[in-house]
Write an enzyme that holds these catalytic residues in place. Structure first.
Site, PDB file in Angstrom:
ATOM      1  N   THR A 109       0.820  -1.220   0.000  1.00  0.00           N
ATOM      2  CA  THR A 109       0.000   0.000   0.000  1.00  0.00           C
ATOM      3  C   THR A 109       0.852   1.268   0.000  1.00  0.00           C
ATOM      4  OG1 THR A 109      -0.012   0.127   2.401  1.00  0.00           O
ATOM      5  CG2 THR A 109      -1.745  -1.201   1.378  1.00  0.00           C
TER       6      THR A 109
ATOM      7  N   ASP B  88      17.601   1.722  -2.372  1.00  0.00           N
ATOM      8  CA  ASP B  88      17.028   1.653  -1.026  1.00  0.00           C
ATOM      9  C   ASP B  88      18.099   2.084  -0.030  1.00  0.00           C
ATOM     10  OD1 ASP B  88      14.619  -0.112   0.582  1.00  0.00           O
ATOM     11  OD2 ASP B  88      16.471   0.383   1.657  1.00  0.00           O
TER      12      ASP B  88
HETATM   13  N1  URA Z   1      13.225   4.765   0.315  1.00  0.00           N
HETATM   14  C1  URA Z   1      14.459   4.490  -0.173  1.00  0.00           C
HETATM   15  O1  URA Z   1      15.303   3.973   0.539  1.00  0.00           O
HETATM   16  N2  URA Z   1      14.736   4.814  -1.454  1.00  0.00           N
HETATM   17  C2  URA Z   1      13.843   5.397  -2.260  1.00  0.00           C
HETATM   18  O2  URA Z   1      14.163   5.680  -3.409  1.00  0.00           O
HETATM   19  C3  URA Z   1      12.568   5.667  -1.731  1.00  0.00           C
HETATM   20  C4  URA Z   1      12.276   5.348  -0.432  1.00  0.00           C
END
Ligand code: URA
Length: 211
Positions: free
Chosen positions: A110, A202
């Site tokens: 979500t 990330d």
């Molecule tokens: N969280 C992350 O670590 N990287 C992103 O690009 C977006 C959210």
């Protein structure tokens, strides 16, 4: 109401380090080191408006009235887990800061914020607060974290991140126009998975070497 504030730190050192962090071949060790260095530089900008008071001191040569930080100690609040990557550098800069943690993750389906932990210092209403999350993407976690922090009485807050998406800034300031956002860059857009593009991937995975 005055306009919501967004500040991009365009310092060449910040931009250079951020570019190194974006590169996919940058190792976890290097990424972490760079993030610590960038947090120091971001912290330097964010703390620009801390209150100062003059106190009489003696140098080895003379008496002088010198500026010192005044008021209650700064609070750094890390949004777990990637916020901890920004925390270390900021603590190097302001070792006396108090620290809070907010455990919120994005539900992968979500993209909504789910809270699982909340521990912050007392008297937030009397202290400047810096909320730390490297990636302001959909901003769902940041919005929820700041809402919760405000509910404890905090009034003077800054949202510190490394990268922001235009969509994230808009969403964040729709709910929290009173909280300035400070970032090293505003990227192009979010992809369908809520990741910042071009981004750096990330942030939590890159800091901690997970996948
Ligand atoms: N969280 C992350 O670590 N990287 C992103 O690009 C977006 C959210």
């Amino acid at each position: 109401m005055s306009k919501a504030v967004v500040r991009v730190v365009r310092h060449p050192l910040v931009q250079h380090k951020l570019s190194l962090m974006r590169q996919k071949e940058t190792t976890t060790v290097k990424f972490r080191t760079l993030l610590r260095e960038v947090s120091l530089l971001l912290g330097y900008e964010i703390t620009r408006d801390l209150e100062i008071e003059a106190r009489a001191i003696e140098t080895p040569l003379a008496s002088v009235t010198a500026p010192f930080l005044s008021g209650k100690k700064l609070v750094l609040i890390s949004i777990l887990r990637a916020g901890n990557g920004l925390l270390d550098g900021m603590l190097d800069l302001v070792p006396s800061a108090r620290v809070g943690h907010v455990g919120i993750y994005r539900d992968p389906d979500t993209l909504k914020a789910v809270e699982y932990y909340f521990k912050v210092p007392e008297d937030l209403g009397e202290r400047p607060v810096i909320v730390l999350d490297p990636m302001l993407a959909t901003a769902n976690t940041a919005i929820a974290a700041v809402e919760k922090i405000k509910s404890t009485g905090a009034r003077r807050m800054t949202m510190a991140c490394l990268l922001a998406a235009p969509e994230g800034i808009r969403a964040f300031h729709e709910i929290h126009p009173d909280v300035p956002v400070i970032t090293a860059a505003i990227d192009e857009h979010l992809n369908d998975h809520g990741y910042i593009v071009p981004g750096l991937g990330d942030a939590g995975d890159r800091i901690y070497g997970t996948r």
